[in-house]
Design a protein around this motif. Structure first.
Motif, short mmCIF file in Angstrom:
data_model
loop_
_atom_site.label_atom_id
_atom_site.label_comp_id
_atom_site.label_asym_id
_atom_site.label_seq_id
_atom_site.Cartn_x
_atom_site.Cartn_y
_atom_site.Cartn_z
N LYS A 1 -16.13 36.63 -23.42
CA LYS A 1 -16.18 35.77 -24.45
C LYS A 1 -16.69 36.65 -25.98
O LYS A 1 -16.90 37.53 -25.73
CB LYS A 1 -17.73 35.03 -24.88
CG LYS A 1 -17.74 33.88 -25.53
CD LYS A 1 -18.96 33.05 -25.22
CE LYS A 1 -19.82 32.25 -26.39
NZ LYS A 1 -21.04 31.52 -25.88
N ASP A 2 -15.53 36.19 -27.16
CA ASP A 2 -16.39 36.43 -28.31
C ASP A 2 -16.22 38.24 -28.24
O ASP A 2 -16.89 39.45 -28.91
CB ASP A 2 -18.16 36.95 -28.41
CG ASP A 2 -18.33 35.00 -29.20
OD1 ASP A 2 -17.91 34.55 -29.04
OD2 ASP A 2 -19.93 34.96 -28.72
N GLU A 3 -15.33 38.72 -27.21
CA GLU A 3 -14.90 39.66 -27.88
C GLU A 3 -13.35 40.14 -27.68
O GLU A 3 -12.66 39.04 -28.75
CB GLU A 3 -14.84 40.67 -26.30
CG GLU A 3 -16.42 41.00 -25.78
CD GLU A 3 -16.90 42.02 -26.62
OE1 GLU A 3 -16.54 42.95 -27.31
OE2 GLU A 3 -18.43 41.96 -26.45
N SER A 4 -12.46 40.93 -28.19
CA SER A 4 -11.52 41.07 -28.37
C SER A 4 -10.84 42.59 -27.58
O SER A 4 -10.94 43.21 -26.51
CB SER A 4 -11.27 41.86 -29.92
OG SER A 4 -11.44 42.86 -30.04
N GLN A 5 -9.21 42.35 -27.84
CA GLN A 5 -8.48 43.37 -27.52
C GLN A 5 -7.19 44.05 -27.98
O GLN A 5 -6.35 42.94 -28.48
CB GLN A 5 -8.39 43.51 -25.67
CG GLN A 5 -7.27 44.58 -25.35
CD GLN A 5 -6.93 44.12 -23.82
OE1 GLN A 5 -8.24 43.83 -23.01
NE2 GLN A 5 -6.02 44.02 -23.22
N VAL A 6 -6.77 45.24 -27.91
CA VAL A 6 -5.03 45.93 -28.19
C VAL A 6 -3.98 45.23 -27.21
O VAL A 6 -4.48 45.60 -25.97
CB VAL A 6 -5.56 47.04 -28.71
CG1 VAL A 6 -6.04 47.58 -27.61
CG2 VAL A 6 -4.08 46.99 -29.54
N VAL A 7 -3.39 44.63 -28.01
CA VAL A 7 -2.60 44.07 -26.96
C VAL A 7 -0.49 44.46 -27.56
O VAL A 7 -1.09 44.60 -28.93
CB VAL A 7 -2.01 42.74 -26.63
CG1 VAL A 7 -3.61 41.98 -25.73
CG2 VAL A 7 -1.94 41.83 -28.70
#
Length: 572
Positions: free
Chosen positions: A305-311
């Protein structure tokens, strides 16, 4: 559960204003648009005139920022406002996180007040006045003094000024100050809440206060609407910045699209997937890249939750020059970008002409070896999940009646009420390389690195990409280009031939069509003066999920005399 600070990486864009090196005055290339504002509330409001400009000095050759930016404003915002530091678009593009700061806000009130920067219903900002102000001798002297750079050095072409309009406003009852770029990033974190409350300011008048008229420094001009609200991705890519550029600044290679690739190259196109809720293996996310009609997917993505990741997707560019539109969609979360425009180019177009024995260049003076923007190290992370078992006994009591007596019996069972723990797998990649220039074997009087002008030279480039990542994350270096002093390291160049691909890629000159023996060489001009003959080589196209790695190389041979010295005329 492990957590980390949410990070967004974005693409920055610039705006050019020309300036003479003596008076620091010239004609700007800045434009603006938009107009009226809606009425605010006691909790969400902006007062016209509460604006400013962040000025950041940028090294023209490297594209890197010099020192910290300075926020100029005619107003006196409270030092306790919420802000995001003095971070520029360049730094956000290089991976700096959007990090809120309360208090310790520093700004400068210029002695000569700035013109209106952000348009409103009470008056439209005049772009002519903005150009005149920031393209002036006075502004250059003020900035030079505040930054601590000698005025003559600031305006001699070695530096440019990055401009970003700032708005000071109240959001949810809190005083804040931010650039257009920061507003777009913040709105992503707020899941659109900022836009819903302050759209006329943060997504219309602030970003449209400045935009690029001509492509510069590898970023696009804005040719879209100059009124109406704009999307976060449009703001992040095109709007809300300017560059003041001085007359003697070396020319940059313009790129008419967001990203440029070479033909026949394996590349990685990446965006950031953000989520305000947990995405786990029970219902993972899938990101789809449509690259000019070809579909690539990255699946089984899990994000806290409330995070991100490069895709990303890895794909190979076509064999011919063309423009390609890449669209990106996700089944969950929201993306930093949904549309990417790519330009596929062919570098094998400017091969040096055939040198002749009659060539002359009596006025030749060697120039310094250039240094393109390089990046030799990258790091990124991918979320990994593991189920954290938490067995809990769920009671189910029942009365067992046995006539004259009875008892309670727990018919419950164990239930796993666990959760997912999130971990980050961190990867890195490091590019090193070397260039070895030596006389061609057909140079009969050459010794070690000493030779006469007019003969050929060879170039052997060896690269080494060290990485902890799987092969799906990276590529080795795939392109090498050499530039030569007789052309002032421009105009003509040689695209090198890759003789060994992979993480330890090797490059050499292609066979020279003007060589009698088809040698893989470049002929030095017969007129070249005695001294070092330096070759500049740029190695690029080593791709990672956080962008391309590249490196500057150079090597030389010593020139003494010319091939005419080897001629011998004798009676038959």
């Amino acid at each position: 559960m492990r957590r980390k600070i949410f990070t967004i990486m974005v693409i920055c864009i610039f705006l050019l204003s020309s300036i003479t090196s003596i008076y620091a005055e010239g004609d700007g290339n800045i434009d603006n648009g938009s107009g009226g504002m809606g009425s605010g509330t006691s909790q969400n409001s902006w007062t016209p005139g509460n604006d400013g400009v962040r000025v950041t000095v940028v090294d023209t050759k490297t594209g890197k920022t010099v020192g910290s930016g300075i926020d100029y404003t005619n107003k006196n915002p409270s030092i306790s406002i919420i802000h995001f530091g003095k971070v520029s678009k360049i730094q956000y593009n290089n991976g700096t996180s959007l990090y809120p700061v309360k208090g310790s806000y520093h700004y400068k009130n210029p002695t000569n007040p700035m013109p209106k920067i952000i348009s409103s219903a009470s008056g439209k900002a005049r772009i002519e006045a903005i150009k005149k102000y920031f393209c002036s001798d006075g502004a250059a002297k003020m900035i030079a003094e505040d930054v601590g750079i000698n005025f003559d050095q600031l305006v001699n072409g070695n530096y440019k000024l990055l401009l970003e309009p700032i708005a000071y406003f109240k959001y949810q009852g809190i005083e804040m100050g931010m650039t257009a770029h920061e507003a777009a990033l913040y709105d992503q974190l707020q899941s659109g809440a900022l836009r819903s409350k302050m759209v006329s300011l943060t997504h219309k008048n602030l970003p449209l206060a400045m935009f690029l008229e001509k492509s510069d420094l590898g970023f696009q001009a804005w040719t879209g609407a100059t009124s109406g609200s704009q999307s976060n991705s449009t703001i992040l890519t095109y709007l809300g910045v300017g560059i003041v550029s001085y007359k003697d600044a070396p020319p940059t290679d313009p790129v008419d699209t967001v990203i440029e690739y070479r033909i026949n190259t394996e590349v990685i196109t990446a965006v950031t997937l953000n989520s305000s809720y947990e995405i786990n293996p029970d219902s993972p996310a899938t990101v789809t890249f449509n690259v000019g009609g070809k579909i690539y997917t990255m699946s089984n993505i899990a994000i806290p939750k409330d995070e991100s990741q490069v895709v990303w997707c890895k794909w190979t560019t076509p064999s011919t020059e063309k423009n390609i539109t890449i669209t990106v969609s996700a089944t969950k979360g929201y993306l930093s970008e949904s549309v990417i425009k790519a330009k596929i180019v062919n570098l094998d177009k400017n091969t040096p002409p055939n040198p002749t024995a009659n060539d002359k260049n009596n006025g030749f003076k060697p120039v310094s070896i250039p240094s393109k923007s390089q990046r030799t190290y990258a790091t990124w992370s991918v979320w990994r999940v593991k189920w954290h078992a938490n067995w809990v006994w769920i009671s189910n009591w029942k009365w067992c009646d046995h006539g004259d007596w009875g008892h309670w019996l727990d018919n419950g069972n164990w239930v796993d009420k666990g959760w997912y723990d999130f971990y980050t797998d961190v990867y890195e990649a490091n590019l090193t390389a070397s260039s070895k220039i030596k006389p061609d074997i057909k140079s009969p009087t050459a010794s070690y690195i000493n030779m006469k002008s007019g003969y050929g030279i060879n170039n052997v480039v060896q690269t080494n990409l060290l990485s902890s990542a799987p092969t799906s994350h990276i590529t080795g270096a795939q392109t090498g280009v050499s530039y030569f002093p007789e052309f002032e390291y421009k105009t003509y160049w040689r695209l090198l031939q890759c003789t060994q691909s992979g993480y330890f890629a090797r490059f050499e000159f292609k066979s020279n069509p003007y060589s009698t023996y088809g040698a893989k060489c470049h002929f030095t001009p017969i007129w070249y003066p005695n001294g070092q003959y330096k070759v500049y080589t740029y190695v690029l196209d080593a791709w990672t999920p956080t962008g391309m790695l590249s490196i500057n190389l150079n090597d030389y041979v010593n020139v003494s005399g010319s091939l005419y010295d080897d001629w011998h005329i004798a009676p038959k």
